[in-house]
Design a protein around this motif. Sequence first.
Motif, PDB file in Angstrom:
ATOM      1  N   LEU A   1       0.815  -1.206   0.000  1.00  0.00           N
ATOM      2  CA  LEU A   1       0.000   0.000   0.000  1.00  0.00           C
ATOM      3  C   LEU A   1       0.854   1.265   0.000  1.00  0.00           C
ATOM      4  CD1 LEU A   1      -2.869  -1.034   2.456  1.00  0.00           C
ATOM      5  CD2 LEU A   1      -2.959  -0.830  -0.040  1.00  0.00           C
ATOM      6  N   SER A   2       1.998   1.233   0.640  1.00  0.00           N
ATOM      7  CA  SER A   2       2.849   2.432   0.669  1.00  0.00           C
ATOM      8  C   SER A   2       3.521   2.676  -0.677  1.00  0.00           C
ATOM      9  CB  SER A   2       3.900   2.322   1.775  1.00  0.00           C
ATOM     10  OG  SER A   2       4.836   1.302   1.445  1.00  0.00           O
ATOM     11  N   SER A   3       3.678   1.649  -1.471  1.00  0.00           N
ATOM     12  CA  SER A   3       4.306   1.840  -2.782  1.00  0.00           C
ATOM     13  C   SER A   3       3.340   2.419  -3.804  1.00  0.00           C
ATOM     14  CB  SER A   3       4.864   0.506  -3.302  1.00  0.00           C
ATOM     15  OG  SER A   3       3.801  -0.367  -3.595  1.00  0.00           O
ATOM     16  N   CYS A   4       2.077   2.524  -3.482  1.00  0.00           N
ATOM     17  CA  CYS A   4       1.068   3.022  -4.424  1.00  0.00           C
ATOM     18  C   CYS A   4       0.762   4.495  -4.211  1.00  0.00           C
ATOM     19  CB  CYS A   4      -0.211   2.218  -4.290  1.00  0.00           C
ATOM     20  SG  CYS A   4      -0.018   0.496  -4.765  1.00  0.00           S
ATOM     21  N   LYS A   5       1.591   5.219  -3.479  1.00  0.00           N
ATOM     22  CA  LYS A   5       1.299   6.620  -3.205  1.00  0.00           C
ATOM     23  C   LYS A   5       1.474   7.514  -4.426  1.00  0.00           C
ATOM     24  CE  LYS A   5       2.186   6.584   1.693  1.00  0.00           C
ATOM     25  NZ  LYS A   5       2.954   7.093   2.778  1.00  0.00           N
ATOM     26  N   GLN A   6       2.429   7.203  -5.313  1.00  0.00           N
ATOM     27  CA  GLN A   6       2.656   8.046  -6.481  1.00  0.00           C
ATOM     28  C   GLN A   6       1.631   7.711  -7.564  1.00  0.00           C
ATOM     29  OE1 GLN A   6       6.627   7.356  -7.714  1.00  0.00           O
ATOM     30  NE2 GLN A   6       7.517   8.611  -6.104  1.00  0.00           N
ATOM     31  N   ASP A   7       1.178   8.770  -8.240  1.00  0.00           N
ATOM     32  CA  ASP A   7       0.273   8.563  -9.364  1.00  0.00           C
ATOM     33  C   ASP A   7       1.092   8.069 -10.546  1.00  0.00           C
ATOM     34  OD1 ASP A   7      -1.917   9.425  -7.967  1.00  0.00           O
ATOM     35  OD2 ASP A   7      -1.661  11.513  -8.580  1.00  0.00           O
ATOM     36  N   TYR A   8       0.576   7.088 -11.228  1.00  0.00           N
ATOM     37  CA  TYR A   8       1.255   6.561 -12.409  1.00  0.00           C
ATOM     38  C   TYR A   8       0.488   7.005 -13.644  1.00  0.00           C
ATOM     39  CZ  TYR A   8       2.937   3.474 -16.032  1.00  0.00           C
ATOM     40  OH  TYR A   8       3.462   2.991 -17.201  1.00  0.00           O
ATOM     41  N   THR A   9       1.191   7.614 -14.550  1.00  0.00           N
ATOM     42  CA  THR A   9       0.597   8.008 -15.812  1.00  0.00           C
ATOM     43  C   THR A   9       1.295   7.240 -16.919  1.00  0.00           C
ATOM     44  OG1 THR A   9       0.260  10.234 -14.945  1.00  0.00           O
ATOM     45  CG2 THR A   9       0.094   9.951 -17.331  1.00  0.00           C
ATOM     46  N   PRO A  10       0.561   6.437 -17.654  1.00  0.00           N
ATOM     47  CA  PRO A  10       1.224   5.691 -18.740  1.00  0.00           C
ATOM     48  C   PRO A  10       1.756   6.660 -19.795  1.00  0.00           C
ATOM     49  CG  PRO A  10      -1.148   5.268 -18.703  1.00  0.00           C
ATOM     50  CD  PRO A  10      -0.849   6.170 -17.562  1.00  0.00           C
ATOM     51  N   LYS A  11       2.908   6.326 -20.345  1.00  0.00           N
ATOM     52  CA  LYS A  11       3.541   7.166 -21.359  1.00  0.00           C
ATOM     53  C   LYS A  11       3.108   6.709 -22.744  1.00  0.00           C
ATOM     54  CE  LYS A  11       6.098   9.192 -18.272  1.00  0.00           C
ATOM     55  NZ  LYS A  11       5.355  10.009 -17.405  1.00  0.00           N
ATOM     56  N   ARG A  12       2.834   7.684 -23.593  1.00  0.00           N
ATOM     57  CA  ARG A  12       2.500   7.364 -24.974  1.00  0.00           C
ATOM     58  C   ARG A  12       3.760   6.923 -25.699  1.00  0.00           C
ATOM     59  NH1 ARG A  12       0.088  12.141 -27.828  1.00  0.00           N
ATOM     60  NH2 ARG A  12      -0.029  10.605 -29.467  1.00  0.00           N
ATOM     61  N   LYS A  13       3.568   6.082 -26.694  1.00  0.00           N
ATOM     62  CA  LYS A  13       4.687   5.676 -27.523  1.00  0.00           C
ATOM     63  C   LYS A  13       5.160   6.888 -28.306  1.00  0.00           C
ATOM     64  CE  LYS A  13       5.177   1.147 -29.318  1.00  0.00           C
ATOM     65  NZ  LYS A  13       4.767   0.134 -30.246  1.00  0.00           N
ATOM     66  N   GLY A  14       6.454   7.098 -28.355  1.00  0.00           N
ATOM     67  CA  GLY A  14       6.976   8.255 -29.070  1.00  0.00           C
ATOM     68  C   GLY A  14       8.147   7.870 -29.936  1.00  0.00           C
ATOM     69  N   TYR A  15       8.628   8.832 -30.667  1.00  0.00           N
ATOM     70  CA  TYR A  15       9.770   8.629 -31.535  1.00  0.00           C
ATOM     71  C   TYR A  15      10.921   9.499 -31.048  1.00  0.00           C
ATOM     72  CZ  TYR A  15       6.203   6.512 -34.393  1.00  0.00           C
ATOM     73  OH  TYR A  15       5.185   5.711 -34.835  1.00  0.00           O
ATOM     74  N   PRO A  16      12.143   9.050 -31.247  1.00  0.00           N
ATOM     75  CA  PRO A  16      13.273   9.828 -30.750  1.00  0.00           C
ATOM     76  C   PRO A  16      13.372  11.176 -31.460  1.00  0.00           C
ATOM     77  CG  PRO A  16      14.028   7.968 -32.074  1.00  0.00           C
ATOM     78  CD  PRO A  16      12.548   7.842 -31.932  1.00  0.00           C
ATOM     79  N   ARG A  17      13.870  12.133 -30.744  1.00  0.00           N
ATOM     80  CA  ARG A  17      14.068  13.460 -31.298  1.00  0.00           C
ATOM     81  C   ARG A  17      15.256  13.415 -32.256  1.00  0.00           C
ATOM     82  NH1 ARG A  17      14.918  19.204 -28.399  1.00  0.00           N
ATOM     83  NH2 ARG A  17      16.391  19.989 -29.921  1.00  0.00           N
ATOM     84  N   VAL A  18      15.108  14.099 -33.372  1.00  0.00           N
ATOM     85  CA  VAL A  18      16.181  14.150 -34.359  1.00  0.00           C
ATOM     86  C   VAL A  18      16.675  15.584 -34.436  1.00  0.00           C
ATOM     87  CG1 VAL A  18      16.809  13.788 -36.767  1.00  0.00           C
ATOM     88  CG2 VAL A  18      15.153  12.271 -35.681  1.00  0.00           C
ATOM     89  N   ASP A  19      17.959  15.774 -34.219  1.00  0.00           N
ATOM     90  CA  ASP A  19      18.569  17.094 -34.373  1.00  0.00           C
ATOM     91  C   ASP A  19      19.159  17.172 -35.767  1.00  0.00           C
ATOM     92  OD1 ASP A  19      17.994  18.015 -31.764  1.00  0.00           O
ATOM     93  OD2 ASP A  19      19.688  16.875 -30.979  1.00  0.00           O
ATOM     94  N   PHE A  20      18.595  18.048 -36.588  1.00  0.00           N
ATOM     95  CA  PHE A  20      19.047  18.167 -37.961  1.00  0.00           C
ATOM     96  C   PHE A  20      20.229  19.119 -38.059  1.00  0.00           C
ATOM     97  CE2 PHE A  20      14.509  17.077 -38.458  1.00  0.00           C
ATOM     98  CZ  PHE A  20      14.666  15.914 -39.197  1.00  0.00           C
TER      99      PHE A  20
END
Length: 191
Positions: A14-33
């Motif tokens: 129960l103590s480990s569930c204190k933080q809210d978890y937000t699932p991350k969307r799938k993304g693509y790596p940033r490209v520096d041109f």
Amino acid sequence: MKYAFITALLALTLSSCKQDYTPKRKGYPRVDFPEKAYTQYSGDCPFTFDYPVYATVVRDSGVNAEPCWLNMNFTDFNATLHLTYKPVKDEDGLAELEKQSTKYAYEHSIKAQDITPQMIDDTAKNMYITTFNLSGETATSFRFFATDNKQHFLDGAFYFNTRTNIDSIAPVQQFIIQDLERMLETLQWKK
């Protein structure tokens, strides 16, 4: 003892569930041109053109490669423009080269959503170019051929060197196609 262990385990869970978890969307790596800058290819082949400084132009090392078959490598983007030069012997030879290049573009119609040919005629430079922009999950997104209708024929095909997801590579593809368009604008036959 048994209840103490279960109580401690429950408290820990129960103590480990204190933080809210937000699932991350799938993304693509940033490209520096890199910044756009060009240099001129003027090797011993019968043509010259501008190409980006972040690319390298090398001779094709394939077993059947001819002297003016070149690869423009975009190493940072894992992509290559394959250039195939053929001298034109006569009108029939030119027609056959154009037919073959067009056939190569339309071989991708199985996966292409659209293939858009565009013709560019610059009679002052004796330059006649046909480009093919391919959209969809195709192996190549850009092909072209250029000729002077007399003695020169240059065929080009742009590929990423790995299987790609069109959505993830779209910004890189657009960035490099601008370089390929610059190459075609500056393409000239040597006298």
